[in-house]
Enzyme design. Structure first.
Site, PDB file in Angstrom:
ATOM      1  N   LYS A  52      34.115  44.067  14.472  1.00 27.05           N
ATOM      2  CA  LYS A  52      34.140  45.455  14.003  1.00 27.05           C
ATOM      3  C   LYS A  52      35.568  46.006  14.010  1.00 27.05           C
ATOM      4  CE  LYS A  52      29.422  46.612  15.470  1.00 27.05           C
ATOM      5  NZ  LYS A  52      28.594  47.387  16.409  1.00 27.05           N
ATOM      6  N   SER A  68      32.862  48.244  19.533  1.00 25.21           N
ATOM      7  CA  SER A  68      31.885  48.054  20.608  1.00 25.21           C
ATOM      8  C   SER A  68      30.564  47.588  20.011  1.00 25.21           C
ATOM      9  CB  SER A  68      31.690  49.367  21.376  1.00 25.21           C
ATOM     10  OG  SER A  68      30.884  49.162  22.520  1.00 25.21           O
ATOM     11  N   ASP A  69      29.846  46.817  20.796  1.00 24.33           N
ATOM     12  CA  ASP A  69      28.528  46.368  20.363  1.00 24.33           C
ATOM     13  C   ASP A  69      27.653  46.155  21.582  1.00 24.33           C
ATOM     14  OD1 ASP A  69      27.041  45.438  17.813  1.00 24.33           O
ATOM     15  OD2 ASP A  69      26.549  43.923  19.309  1.00 24.33           O
ATOM     16  N   GLN A  70      26.354  46.298  21.393  1.00 27.55           N
ATOM     17  CA  GLN A  70      25.427  46.147  22.516  1.00 27.55           C
ATOM     18  C   GLN A  70      24.264  45.240  22.127  1.00 27.55           C
ATOM     19  OE1 GLN A  70      22.720  49.436  24.071  1.00 27.55           O
ATOM     20  NE2 GLN A  70      24.323  49.400  25.628  1.00 27.55           N
ATOM     21  N   ALA A 105      29.678  45.177  24.856  1.00 27.05           N
ATOM     22  CA  ALA A 105      31.001  44.581  24.689  1.00 27.05           C
ATOM     23  C   ALA A 105      31.964  45.592  24.097  1.00 27.05           C
ATOM     24  CB  ALA A 105      30.907  43.352  23.795  1.00 27.05           C
TER      25      ALA A 105
END
Length: 197
Positions: A52, A68-70, A105
């Site tokens: 991203k 960010s990623d989840q 993350a």
């Protein structure tokens, strides 16, 4: 003044980043968020957070980009965003009475010349235990809050807190989608100051 960009369209992440009182922009990256074959939940979250940031950095030289990623995981299976009511109900039924790991993350990509830390990445894991609620209660919760854009179908910052029994994490903002304790360390490494002394 360094240009700060949040690589996300998430209102939750924007609200969290605003707490740091920096001026920033939000730009939504366009990319496929599907996990890759053989990829662990932690690897998926870290890869997507970095991808991203990289996608946005291509057209934003001289900026600091936050990605960010989840990804939620139970019994080794990735639990993504449900997308609709039926999928969300299935997720909550699967997780009821169980403990679920949420990997959030974070990537800070410093796209300025001579950046001391050009790329910083970190995974913050949050363990969430869900209450053992009836199908009727879970269905009612979903109809009120409609958390179909949230991994694991629960917004802990909203009514979702009522279906959660406990939360264990080193960073209380990680579960909402942007780990601010980790982020402030990364931004300090990039030379940003939070206070005027």
């Amino acid at each position: 003044m360094t240009r700060l960009i949040l690589a996300s369209s998430s209102v939750y992440r924007r609200e969290l980043l605003a707490r740091l009182q920096f001026a920033f922009e939000s730009i939504a990256p366009e990319l496929d968020e599907s996990p890759r074959s053989g990829e662990s939940p932690e690897q998926t979250a870290l890869r997507l957070a970095q991808e991203k940031a990289v996608v946005i950095a291509k057209n934003q030289p001289g900026s600091i980009i936050i990605g960010s990623d989840q990804v939620a995981t139970l019994d080794g299976l990735q639990i993504g965003k449900p997308g609709n009511h039926e999928a969300a109900l299935r997720q909550l039924q699967l997780m009821r009475g169980r403990e679920v790991a949420f990997h959030t993350a974070l990537c800070v990509l410093d796209h300025r010349q001579h950046a001391p830390f050009p790329v910083q990445v970190q995974d913050v894991c949050t363990m969430v235990k869900f209450r053992s609620l009836s199908d009727a209660e879970l269905d009612a919760y979903l109809r009120i809050e409609q958390p179909y854009d949230c991994a694991g179908s629960a917004k802990n910052e909203g009514l979702g807190i009522t279906i959660i029994e406990s939360i264990k994490s080193d960073d209380p903002t990680a579960l909402t989608g942007l780990p601010l304790i980790a982020l402030t360390s990364m931004l300090r490494n990039a030379g940003l100051s939070f206070f005027k002394l």
